[in-house]
Design an enzyme around this catalytic site. Sequence first.
Site, PDB file in Angstrom:
ATOM      1  N   GLY A  69       0.781  -1.247   0.108  1.00 56.26           N
ATOM      2  CA  GLY A  69       0.341  -0.425  -0.119  1.00 56.26           C
ATOM      3  C   GLY A  69       0.799   1.391   0.158  1.00 56.26           C
ATOM      4  N   THR A  70       1.835   1.425   0.679  1.00 57.22           N
ATOM      5  CA  THR A  70       2.956   2.638   0.932  1.00 57.22           C
ATOM      6  C   THR A  70       2.955   2.501  -0.524  1.00 57.22           C
ATOM      7  OG1 THR A  70       2.988   2.205   2.988  1.00 57.22           O
ATOM      8  CG2 THR A  70       4.831   3.220   1.792  1.00 57.22           C
ATOM      9  N   GLN A 177      -8.099   0.459   3.804  1.00 61.71           N
ATOM     10  CA  GLN A 177      -8.766  -0.083   4.782  1.00 61.71           C
ATOM     11  C   GLN A 177      -9.770  -0.220   4.451  1.00 61.71           C
ATOM     12  OE1 GLN A 177      -8.333  -0.668   8.157  1.00 61.71           O
ATOM     13  NE2 GLN A 177      -5.768   0.012   8.529  1.00 61.71           N
ATOM     14  N   SER A 197      -3.998  -2.780  -0.682  1.00 63.47           N
ATOM     15  CA  SER A 197      -3.411  -3.933   0.150  1.00 63.47           C
ATOM     16  C   SER A 197      -4.129  -5.600   0.159  1.00 63.47           C
ATOM     17  CB  SER A 197      -1.839  -2.916   1.289  1.00 63.47           C
ATOM     18  OG  SER A 197      -1.076  -4.137   1.114  1.00 63.47           O
ATOM     19  N   HIS A 199      -2.443  -7.282   2.171  1.00 61.64           N
ATOM     20  CA  HIS A 199      -2.089  -7.959   4.236  1.00 61.64           C
ATOM     21  C   HIS A 199      -3.050  -7.279   5.072  1.00 61.64           C
ATOM     22  CE1 HIS A 199      -0.602  -4.701   6.516  1.00 61.64           C
ATOM     23  NE2 HIS A 199      -0.103  -4.489   5.515  1.00 61.64           N
ATOM     24  N   THR A 235      10.847  -7.361 -10.741  1.00 58.77           N
ATOM     25  CA  THR A 235      11.030  -8.418 -11.612  1.00 58.77           C
ATOM     26  C   THR A 235       9.354  -8.950 -10.398  1.00 58.77           C
ATOM     27  OG1 THR A 235      12.698  -9.472 -11.635  1.00 58.77           O
ATOM     28  CG2 THR A 235      10.645 -11.155 -11.622  1.00 58.77           C
ATOM     29  N   CYS A 323       1.906   1.773  11.406  1.00 54.67           N
ATOM     30  CA  CYS A 323       3.089   3.031  10.964  1.00 54.67           C
ATOM     31  C   CYS A 323       3.327   3.490  11.737  1.00 54.67           C
ATOM     32  CB  CYS A 323       3.119   2.972   9.838  1.00 54.67           C
ATOM     33  SG  CYS A 323       1.923   2.576   8.302  1.00 54.67           S
TER      34      CYS A 323
END
Length: 381
Positions: A69-70, A177, A197, A199, A235, A323
């Site tokens: 996501g970042t 989120q 994201s 995870h 990759t 974070c």
Amino acid sequence: MIYLDYAATTPMSKEAINAFVEAATAYFGNASSLHDIGSNAERLLTICRQELAALIGGEERGIYFTSGGTEANILAIRSLINAHRHRGNHLITTKIEHASLYHLFQQLETEGFEVTYLPVNQFGQIDIDDLERAITPKTILASIQHANSEIGTIQPVAEIGWRLRHHGVIFHSDCVQTFGKIRIDVKRMFVDSLSVSAHKIYGPKGVGAVYIDPRIKWQPCFPNATHEYGFRPGTVNVPGIASFVTAAQHICDNMDSEHARFEQLRRCLLALIREKSLPVTVEGHPDARLPHIVGLSAHGIEGQYILLECNRDNIAISTGSACQVGKQTPSRTMLAVGKSAEEAKQFIRVSFGKWTTEKDIHRFISSLERICQQRKELETS
């Protein structure tokens, strides 16, 4: 241990793990290689792109896979402003964005961009009139999160998107989120770009995606990059992407039933807080919020102390965005909604997931009650 920190990260689901193992075994080739093994990996990557685009109401050509996501947030913003710098240098965001975006916009200010940080009300929502007033002829892009990761407040994204499109301003939304928790349709929401994201939805860490409307121009951050249509170098993680998309399909298929279950868990939590007369305040919007994220302010007790005491009771919660863990500064979100620095440090976050039960909620409340009682006894002794 009882895990109540699903907003920070989720364990991988069996479906995601199985997809990763199968893809890593049968589709291990480099998707950019021209031989058959590489072509097989490329075909799987194309299917994943199509499936993810369908889940957000977008187009296959607009999906770019990233390392999370970042990176998705940073590459989306920089690629878009690189292509539209000639139109102006003004950007709009909010005071409560994820750290990856907030710090990016601070960096962009040192690079000659003017940034307006929209305030939020006591519930964590922006005022649409503030957004309108912030737009200037030099505004090229606005980045406003779909929902806040600490208090769960949902922004009126469709109205925001409609206003920005009327003014010709590109709209990016951090949906990390919300993806898999509430419906996302980029066309109905007038979203030009978004980030997601893996995870956060029971997929692997280190995988994410950007969507950019194919009609919107972007310019790569890394010249001569060859992967993901030049969007990024490196990759492509085909097994991780296959696992991500499998997790995304599974969570979207079960979204409605999980949403109802989270609402019930939330009602249980709030009812117990009232029943026990615990000295805590529920933060965030009363209606426009994600049901699985509950932000709480404990009166007179630092959130970090509560977290550590809960951990002693084998209960995992958080004091906000993962974070920001280890930072000495109080939560930006809490400060933005009007809390003092001392009050902001009294914040904790509880977040539910697919394995959370009402029994877990009762255990947490028992732990919180003990902590509050101990603190009260210390103060009166």
